[in-house]
Scaffold this motif. Structure first.
Motif, PDB file in Angstrom:
ATOM      1  N   VAL A 107     -13.965   4.058   1.042  1.00  0.00           N
ATOM      2  CA  VAL A 107     -12.619   4.537   1.382  1.00  0.00           C
ATOM      3  C   VAL A 107     -12.348   4.285   2.865  1.00  0.00           C
ATOM      4  N   GLY A 108     -13.371   4.372   3.687  1.00  0.00           N
ATOM      5  CA  GLY A 108     -13.201   4.015   5.095  1.00  0.00           C
ATOM      6  C   GLY A 108     -12.762   2.563   5.232  1.00  0.00           C
ATOM      7  N   GLY A 109     -13.347   1.690   4.427  1.00  0.00           N
ATOM      8  CA  GLY A 109     -12.927   0.291   4.411  1.00  0.00           C
ATOM      9  C   GLY A 109     -11.496   0.136   3.928  1.00  0.00           C
ATOM     10  N   LYS A 110     -11.115   0.993   3.021  1.00  0.00           N
ATOM     11  CA  LYS A 110      -9.742   0.937   2.503  1.00  0.00           C
ATOM     12  C   LYS A 110      -8.731   1.282   3.587  1.00  0.00           C
ATOM     13  N   THR A 111      -9.077   2.189   4.491  1.00  0.00           N
ATOM     14  CA  THR A 111      -8.148   2.481   5.584  1.00  0.00           C
ATOM     15  C   THR A 111      -7.912   1.233   6.426  1.00  0.00           C
ATOM     16  N   LEU A 112      -8.939   0.398   6.523  1.00  0.00           N
ATOM     17  CA  LEU A 112      -8.806  -0.815   7.335  1.00  0.00           C
ATOM     18  C   LEU A 112      -7.824  -1.804   6.720  1.00  0.00           C
ATOM     19  N   ILE A 113      -7.841  -1.931   5.391  1.00  0.00           N
ATOM     20  CA  ILE A 113      -6.895  -2.879   4.777  1.00  0.00           C
ATOM     21  C   ILE A 113      -5.466  -2.389   4.940  1.00  0.00           C
ATOM     22  N   TRP A 114      -5.239  -1.078   4.792  1.00  0.00           N
ATOM     23  CA  TRP A 114      -3.867  -0.573   4.936  1.00  0.00           C
ATOM     24  C   TRP A 114      -3.401  -0.768   6.375  1.00  0.00           C
ATOM     25  N   ARG A 115      -4.281  -0.558   7.340  1.00  0.00           N
ATOM     26  CA  ARG A 115      -3.906  -0.773   8.746  1.00  0.00           C
ATOM     27  C   ARG A 115      -3.625  -2.247   9.008  1.00  0.00           C
ATOM     28  N   THR A 116      -4.447  -3.119   8.437  1.00  0.00           N
ATOM     29  CA  THR A 116      -4.223  -4.560   8.591  1.00  0.00           C
ATOM     30  C   THR A 116      -2.919  -4.972   7.938  1.00  0.00           C
ATOM     31  N   LEU A 117      -2.634  -4.426   6.769  1.00  0.00           N
ATOM     32  CA  LEU A 117      -1.390  -4.782   6.080  1.00  0.00           C
ATOM     33  C   LEU A 117      -0.163  -4.270   6.827  1.00  0.00           C
ATOM     34  N   LEU A 118      -0.307  -3.220   7.604  1.00  0.00           N
ATOM     35  CA  LEU A 118       0.809  -2.784   8.453  1.00  0.00           C
ATOM     36  C   LEU A 118       1.125  -3.847   9.505  1.00  0.00           C
ATOM     37  N   ILE A 119       0.117  -4.549   9.981  1.00  0.00           N
ATOM     38  CA  ILE A 119       0.343  -5.661  10.912  1.00  0.00           C
ATOM     39  C   ILE A 119       1.025  -6.813  10.181  1.00  0.00           C
ATOM     40  N   VAL A 120       0.529  -7.124   8.991  1.00  0.00           N
ATOM     41  CA  VAL A 120       1.121  -8.204   8.183  1.00  0.00           C
ATOM     42  C   VAL A 120       2.566  -7.866   7.826  1.00  0.00           C
ATOM     43  N   ALA A 121       2.832  -6.590   7.529  1.00  0.00           N
ATOM     44  CA  ALA A 121       4.169  -6.165   7.098  1.00  0.00           C
ATOM     45  C   ALA A 121       5.229  -6.398   8.161  1.00  0.00           C
ATOM     46  N   ALA A 122       4.824  -6.447   9.416  1.00  0.00           N
ATOM     47  CA  ALA A 122       5.801  -6.660  10.491  1.00  0.00           C
ATOM     48  C   ALA A 122       6.551  -7.975  10.308  1.00  0.00           C
ATOM     49  N   GLY A 123       5.915  -8.951   9.710  1.00  0.00           N
ATOM     50  CA  GLY A 123       6.571 -10.236   9.491  1.00  0.00           C
ATOM     51  C   GLY A 123       6.939 -10.496   8.044  1.00  0.00           C
ATOM     52  N   LYS A 124       6.764  -9.512   7.188  1.00  0.00           N
ATOM     53  CA  LYS A 124       7.019  -9.697   5.758  1.00  0.00           C
ATOM     54  C   LYS A 124       7.912  -8.574   5.237  1.00  0.00           C
ATOM     55  N   PRO A 125       9.201  -8.839   5.104  1.00  0.00           N
ATOM     56  CA  PRO A 125      10.096  -7.784   4.632  1.00  0.00           C
ATOM     57  C   PRO A 125       9.793  -7.349   3.187  1.00  0.00           C
ATOM     58  N   ARG A 126       9.003  -8.142   2.463  1.00  0.00           N
ATOM     59  CA  ARG A 126       8.663  -7.770   1.080  1.00  0.00           C
ATOM     60  C   ARG A 126       7.674  -6.615   1.011  1.00  0.00           C
ATOM     61  N   LEU A 127       7.019  -6.302   2.135  1.00  0.00           N
ATOM     62  CA  LEU A 127       6.055  -5.197   2.155  1.00  0.00           C
ATOM     63  C   LEU A 127       6.732  -3.933   2.652  1.00  0.00           C
ATOM     64  N   ASP A 128       6.473  -2.838   1.974  1.00  0.00           N
ATOM     65  CA  ASP A 128       7.060  -1.542   2.296  1.00  0.00           C
ATOM     66  C   ASP A 128       6.132  -0.809   3.273  1.00  0.00           C
ATOM     67  N   GLU A 129       6.536  -0.772   4.540  1.00  0.00           N
ATOM     68  CA  GLU A 129       5.703  -0.136   5.559  1.00  0.00           C
ATOM     69  C   GLU A 129       5.504   1.353   5.288  1.00  0.00           C
ATOM     70  N   SER A 130       6.510   2.022   4.764  1.00  0.00           N
ATOM     71  CA  SER A 130       6.357   3.459   4.488  1.00  0.00           C
ATOM     72  C   SER A 130       5.310   3.684   3.397  1.00  0.00           C
ATOM     73  N   GLN A 131       5.266   2.798   2.408  1.00  0.00           N
ATOM     74  CA  GLN A 131       4.235   2.904   1.373  1.00  0.00           C
ATOM     75  C   GLN A 131       2.846   2.685   1.976  1.00  0.00           C
ATOM     76  N   LEU A 132       2.735   1.716   2.872  1.00  0.00           N
ATOM     77  CA  LEU A 132       1.441   1.452   3.507  1.00  0.00           C
ATOM     78  C   LEU A 132       0.997   2.644   4.355  1.00  0.00           C
ATOM     79  N   HIS A 133       1.939   3.277   5.059  1.00  0.00           N
ATOM     80  CA  HIS A 133       1.608   4.481   5.828  1.00  0.00           C
ATOM     81  C   HIS A 133       1.143   5.600   4.894  1.00  0.00           C
ATOM     82  N   HIS A 134       1.806   5.750   3.762  1.00  0.00           N
ATOM     83  CA  HIS A 134       1.411   6.758   2.774  1.00  0.00           C
ATOM     84  C   HIS A 134       0.000   6.474   2.259  1.00  0.00           C
ATOM     85  N   LEU A 135      -0.277   5.216   1.939  1.00  0.00           N
ATOM     86  CA  LEU A 135      -1.609   4.847   1.441  1.00  0.00           C
ATOM     87  C   LEU A 135      -2.682   5.103   2.498  1.00  0.00           C
TER      88      LEU A 135
END
Length: 169
Positions: A107-135
């Motif tokens: 689960v600690g590793g899982k926090t890393l993917i959500w944090r990384t995807l928040l970086i990816v989401a900055a350039g991808k409007p298809r990703l929901d940043e609020s969902q990533l923050h929730h995850l």
């Protein structure tokens, strides 16, 4: 190149999530009659939901799931059941500690993917940043719960009271 790296990264985490579901299910089933069974089942259910969320993210980014990686995660979890634990034919008390510890690391590793995807989401409007923050927040809550379970297991396995019961007078 970027897309290939992202695909590898996401599929590696998908394999880990597959491993995590199997482990969480085993823990929840094994401790279904314990005082903290509801916490274990909640974490199991949330890990399954988080894996589905990862698949949705992969779909939004048009990254295909690689079967061999998913299968690898499934096989690794099954092989993990065969680990030497000091007892040949039955479950070791040490498994009560190692299993939540392993899940907590995952689960600690899982926090890393959500944090990384928040970086990816900055350039991808298809990703929901609020969902990533929730995850991310949910993963942090899972870590807190798993740490409580892990500490209780460590107490049960290694405390002087536990040793006196199992070792005799």
């Amino acid at each position: 190149m970027y897309r290939d790296k992202l695909g590898i990264y996401l599929n590696d985490h998908l394999a880990g999530a597959t491993f995590g579901i199997g482990l969480a299910q085993r823990i929840a089933h094994r401790h279904r009659h314990s005082a903290r069974s509801a916490d274990r089942q909640r974490i199991c259910d949330e890990i399954a939901q988080d894996r589905r969320s990862l698949l949705e993210v992969m779909d939004a980014l048009e990254v295909p799931a690689r079967r061999y990686k998913v299968s690898g995660g499934w096989v690794a979890e099954r092989l993990g059941r065969l680990k030497p634990n000091g007892v040949l034919y039955r479950r070791s008390g040490l498994s009560t500690l190692i299993e939540p510890e392993t899940l907590r690391l995952g689960v600690g590793g899982k926090t890393l993917i959500w944090r990384t995807l928040l970086i990816v989401a900055a350039g991808k409007p298809r990703l929901d940043e609020s969902q990533l923050h929730h995850l991310l927040e949910r993963a942090r809550d899972q870590i807190d719960t798993l740490e409580t379970l892990r500490l209780a297991a460590a107490e049960a396995v290694f405390s002087s009271r536990a040793r006196s019961v199992t070792d005799g007078p």
